[in-house]
Design an enzyme around this catalytic site. Structure first.
Site, mmCIF file in Angstrom:
data_model
loop_
_atom_site.group_PDB
_atom_site.id
_atom_site.type_symbol
_atom_site.label_atom_id
_atom_site.label_comp_id
_atom_site.label_asym_id
_atom_site.label_seq_id
_atom_site.Cartn_x
_atom_site.Cartn_y
_atom_site.Cartn_z
ATOM 1 N N ASP A 45 72.484 27.836 -69.867
ATOM 2 C CA ASP A 45 72.608 26.555 -70.569
ATOM 3 C C ASP A 45 73.175 25.589 -69.539
ATOM 4 O O ASP A 45 74.314 25.757 -69.083
ATOM 5 C CB ASP A 45 73.550 26.714 -71.774
ATOM 6 C CG ASP A 45 73.717 25.395 -72.546
ATOM 7 O OD1 ASP A 45 73.501 24.310 -71.949
ATOM 8 O OD2 ASP A 45 74.078 25.451 -73.726
ATOM 9 N N ASN B 254 64.444 21.358 -64.561
ATOM 10 C CA ASN B 254 63.424 20.944 -65.533
ATOM 11 C C ASN B 254 64.004 20.686 -66.921
ATOM 12 O O ASN B 254 63.447 19.886 -67.677
ATOM 13 C CB ASN B 254 62.357 22.047 -65.609
ATOM 14 C CG ASN B 254 61.451 21.878 -66.798
ATOM 15 O OD1 ASN B 254 60.544 21.053 -66.793
ATOM 16 N ND2 ASN B 254 61.704 22.656 -67.864
ATOM 17 N N SER C 246 60.958 11.292 -64.978
ATOM 18 C CA SER C 246 59.937 10.671 -65.823
ATOM 19 C C SER C 246 59.741 9.239 -65.373
ATOM 20 O O SER C 246 60.697 8.576 -64.925
ATOM 21 C CB SER C 246 60.402 10.681 -67.279
ATOM 22 O OG SER C 246 59.577 9.833 -68.052
ATOM 23 N N ALA D 243 68.254 5.897 -74.079
ATOM 24 C CA ALA D 243 69.163 6.955 -73.595
ATOM 25 C C ALA D 243 68.436 7.855 -72.596
ATOM 26 O O ALA D 243 68.937 8.167 -71.511
ATOM 27 C CB ALA D 243 69.696 7.773 -74.775
ATOM 28 N N TYR D 244 67.219 8.235 -72.959
ATOM 29 C CA TYR D 244 66.411 9.110 -72.106
ATOM 30 C C TYR D 244 66.067 8.408 -70.793
ATOM 31 O O TYR D 244 66.199 8.979 -69.707
ATOM 32 C CB TYR D 244 65.147 9.478 -72.874
ATOM 33 C CG TYR D 244 64.150 10.341 -72.133
ATOM 34 C CD1 TYR D 244 64.370 11.711 -71.997
ATOM 35 C CD2 TYR D 244 62.975 9.800 -71.614
ATOM 36 C CE1 TYR D 244 63.436 12.520 -71.346
ATOM 37 C CE2 TYR D 244 62.047 10.596 -70.961
ATOM 38 C CZ TYR D 244 62.275 11.957 -70.836
ATOM 39 O OH TYR D 244 61.363 12.754 -70.196
ATOM 40 N N LYS E 194 67.027 9.442 -66.895
ATOM 41 C CA LYS E 194 66.085 9.773 -65.822
ATOM 42 C C LYS E 194 66.308 8.868 -64.607
ATOM 43 O O LYS E 194 66.120 9.296 -63.471
ATOM 44 C CB LYS E 194 64.648 9.699 -66.332
ATOM 45 C CG LYS E 194 64.308 10.772 -67.387
ATOM 46 C CD LYS E 194 64.486 12.191 -66.875
ATOM 47 C CE LYS E 194 63.947 13.238 -67.852
ATOM 48 N NZ LYS E 194 64.149 14.616 -67.402
ATOM 49 N N VAL F 11 52.622 14.889 -71.162
ATOM 50 C CA VAL F 11 52.121 16.261 -71.233
ATOM 51 C C VAL F 11 52.241 16.827 -72.655
ATOM 52 O O VAL F 11 53.250 16.592 -73.334
ATOM 53 C CB VAL F 11 52.935 17.152 -70.256
ATOM 54 C CG1 VAL F 11 52.422 18.583 -70.270
ATOM 55 C CG2 VAL F 11 52.881 16.589 -68.840
ATOM 56 N N ARG F 12 51.233 17.601 -73.062
ATOM 57 C CA ARG F 12 51.233 18.224 -74.396
ATOM 58 C C ARG F 12 52.238 19.378 -74.469
ATOM 59 O O ARG F 12 51.923 20.521 -74.116
ATOM 60 C CB ARG F 12 49.837 18.756 -74.731
ATOM 61 C CG ARG F 12 48.821 17.670 -75.039
ATOM 62 C CD ARG F 12 47.516 18.244 -75.531
ATOM 63 N NE ARG F 12 46.819 19.050 -74.558
ATOM 64 C CZ ARG F 12 46.049 18.584 -73.560
ATOM 65 N NH1 ARG F 12 45.903 17.286 -73.390
ATOM 66 N NH2 ARG F 12 45.439 19.425 -72.741
ATOM 67 N N THR F 13 53.475 19.033 -74.854
ATOM 68 C CA THR F 13 54.532 20.025 -75.074
ATOM 69 C C THR F 13 55.229 19.608 -76.359
ATOM 70 O O THR F 13 54.857 18.604 -76.972
ATOM 71 C CB THR F 13 55.568 19.972 -73.922
ATOM 72 O OG1 THR F 13 56.153 18.656 -73.918
ATOM 73 C CG2 THR F 13 54.948 20.267 -72.566
HETATM 74 P P1 NAP Z 1 60.153 20.695 -73.991
HETATM 75 O O1 NAP Z 1 58.883 21.370 -74.331
HETATM 76 O O2 NAP Z 1 60.921 19.979 -75.033
HETATM 77 O O3 NAP Z 1 61.088 21.758 -73.249
HETATM 78 C C1 NAP Z 1 62.373 21.395 -72.855
HETATM 79 C C2 NAP Z 1 63.056 22.621 -72.314
HETATM 80 O O4 NAP Z 1 64.396 22.249 -71.908
HETATM 81 C C3 NAP Z 1 63.201 23.745 -73.353
HETATM 82 O O5 NAP Z 1 62.996 24.981 -72.720
HETATM 83 C C4 NAP Z 1 64.646 23.594 -73.796
HETATM 84 O O6 NAP Z 1 65.231 24.791 -74.280
HETATM 85 C C5 NAP Z 1 65.278 23.215 -72.459
HETATM 86 N N1 NAP Z 1 66.636 22.730 -72.604
HETATM 87 C C6 NAP Z 1 67.093 21.709 -73.358
HETATM 88 N N2 NAP Z 1 68.440 21.634 -73.243
HETATM 89 C C7 NAP Z 1 68.830 22.626 -72.397
HETATM 90 C C8 NAP Z 1 70.057 23.074 -71.891
HETATM 91 N N3 NAP Z 1 71.221 22.496 -72.241
HETATM 92 N N4 NAP Z 1 70.083 24.126 -71.026
HETATM 93 C C9 NAP Z 1 68.925 24.733 -70.677
HETATM 94 N N5 NAP Z 1 67.728 24.379 -71.138
HETATM 95 C C10 NAP Z 1 67.668 23.332 -71.995
HETATM 96 O O7 NAP Z 1 59.927 19.593 -72.835
HETATM 97 P P2 NAP Z 1 58.847 19.484 -71.665
HETATM 98 O O8 NAP Z 1 57.850 18.479 -72.078
HETATM 99 O O9 NAP Z 1 58.431 20.830 -71.200
HETATM 100 O O10 NAP Z 1 59.773 18.770 -70.576
HETATM 101 C C11 NAP Z 1 60.231 19.392 -69.396
HETATM 102 C C12 NAP Z 1 60.772 18.299 -68.488
HETATM 103 O O11 NAP Z 1 59.720 17.352 -68.219
HETATM 104 C C13 NAP Z 1 61.918 17.493 -69.114
HETATM 105 O O12 NAP Z 1 62.886 17.222 -68.133
HETATM 106 C C14 NAP Z 1 61.246 16.208 -69.556
HETATM 107 O O13 NAP Z 1 62.131 15.120 -69.610
HETATM 108 C C15 NAP Z 1 60.185 16.051 -68.479
HETATM 109 N N6 NAP Z 1 59.062 15.186 -68.893
HETATM 110 C C16 NAP Z 1 58.222 15.572 -69.888
HETATM 111 C C17 NAP Z 1 57.163 14.743 -70.246
HETATM 112 C C18 NAP Z 1 56.174 15.120 -71.320
HETATM 113 O O14 NAP Z 1 55.268 14.311 -71.615
HETATM 114 N N7 NAP Z 1 56.249 16.301 -71.904
HETATM 115 C C19 NAP Z 1 56.986 13.516 -69.595
HETATM 116 C C20 NAP Z 1 57.866 13.153 -68.571
HETATM 117 C C21 NAP Z 1 58.894 14.007 -68.233
HETATM 118 P P3 NAP Z 1 65.314 25.144 -75.880
HETATM 119 O O15 NAP Z 1 64.006 25.779 -76.228
HETATM 120 O O16 NAP Z 1 66.477 26.074 -75.957
HETATM 121 O O17 NAP Z 1 65.544 23.839 -76.588
#
Ligand code: NAP
Length: 235
Positions: free
Chosen positions: A62, A89, A143, A157-158, A162, A191-193
């Protein structure tokens, strides 16, 4: 790229982090796949098949918990595993529709705690070893929302977090300049997450691409930059 390198990815139980682990393992890395709880790390790790000498090492981390960072660092050093590649990440996006005057201080604190201070604390645990050994790659997953040049009202905030993460990239790159420790920020695109939602244009494979590229840069690769689609972008 050396087949025996160790890569640590934070927030890797789902989304982009999991895909980065999958691709690093396929390239023969030993991948420390970390998640907030051990079961999630193990479950995610079991979906990955490493190639060649690669392996997946699931672990609890964490990023907001100093004790958990210390425990992981001790555990890895007890197993003689030294981290060569760090992908910061883990990230959260809270109440993205709240404007700058509506967002709660609580949300701002929580966001900074994970997205900025978490990356700093994890880097402080593993980057000194990279400097000592003369090799390291650090990728801060940022981001375009954090780009000051174009920032307006989206998810304050986000976005602020960043921008601050990008400032940390500059500081850490400055600190390691002249060494083969290369530190960069990457924007994965939309990204599709769970975070990006199902309507996002990019797959996790596409989102992971620039991160993978920066994580495996050769010597004399860029440092202190911000990249999207493998191209340098404005701060
Ligand atoms: P996601 O699917 O929401 O996954 C986020 C991950 O971060 C999850 O594994 C979550 O764990 C973990 N996390 C959150 N708080 C944490 C903590 N305190 N300690 C350890 N792990 C923690 O997001 P994603 O889209 O894959 O995003 C990954 C990165 O890409 C992020 O930094 C995000 O800001 C960046 N990003 C994403 C996009 C997009 O379109 N998806 C765009 C720009 C940037 P839990 O499962 O335990 O919650």
């Amino acid at each position: 790229m050396s087949e025996s390198r160790v890569a640590l990815v934070t927030g890797a139980n789902r989304g982009i982090g999991l895909e980065v682990c999958r691709q690093l393992a396929a390239r023969g890395f030993h991948v420390v796949l970390t998640a907030r709880n051990e079961e999630d790390a193990e479950r995610a790790g079991s979906t990955i098949h490493a190639a060649g000498t690669g392996s997946v090492i699931p672990a609890r981390l964490d990023v907001t918990d100093a004790g958990s960072i210390r425990e992981l660092a001790d555990d890895l050093s007890g197993r003689s595993l030294t981290v060569d590649v760090l992908v910061n990440n883990a990230g959260i996006l809270l109440n993205e529709d709240d404007g700058a005057l509506e967002m709660t201080v609580r949300d701002v604190r929580a966001t900074l705690e994970t997205n900025v201070i978490g990356a700093i604390a994890v880097s402080q645990a593993f980057v000194p070893g990279m400097i000592e050994r003369g090799y390291g790659r650090v990728v801060n997953v940022s981001s375009e929302a954090g780009q000051l040049t174009s920032m307006e009202t989206y998810a304050p905030a986000y976005s602020i977090s960043k921008a601050a993460l990008n400032a940390f990239t500059r500081q850490l790159a400055g600190e390691t300049r002249g060494t083969d420790v290369l530190v960069n920020s990457a924007c994965p695109g939309w990204v599709r997450t769970d975070m990006g939602g199902p309507g996002a244009p990019k797959s996790v494979e596409e989102g992971a691409d620039t991160i993978l590229w920066l994580a495996t840069l050769g010597p004399k690769g860029p440092t202190g930059g911000f990249f999207s689609d493998r191209r340098k972008i404005e701060w």
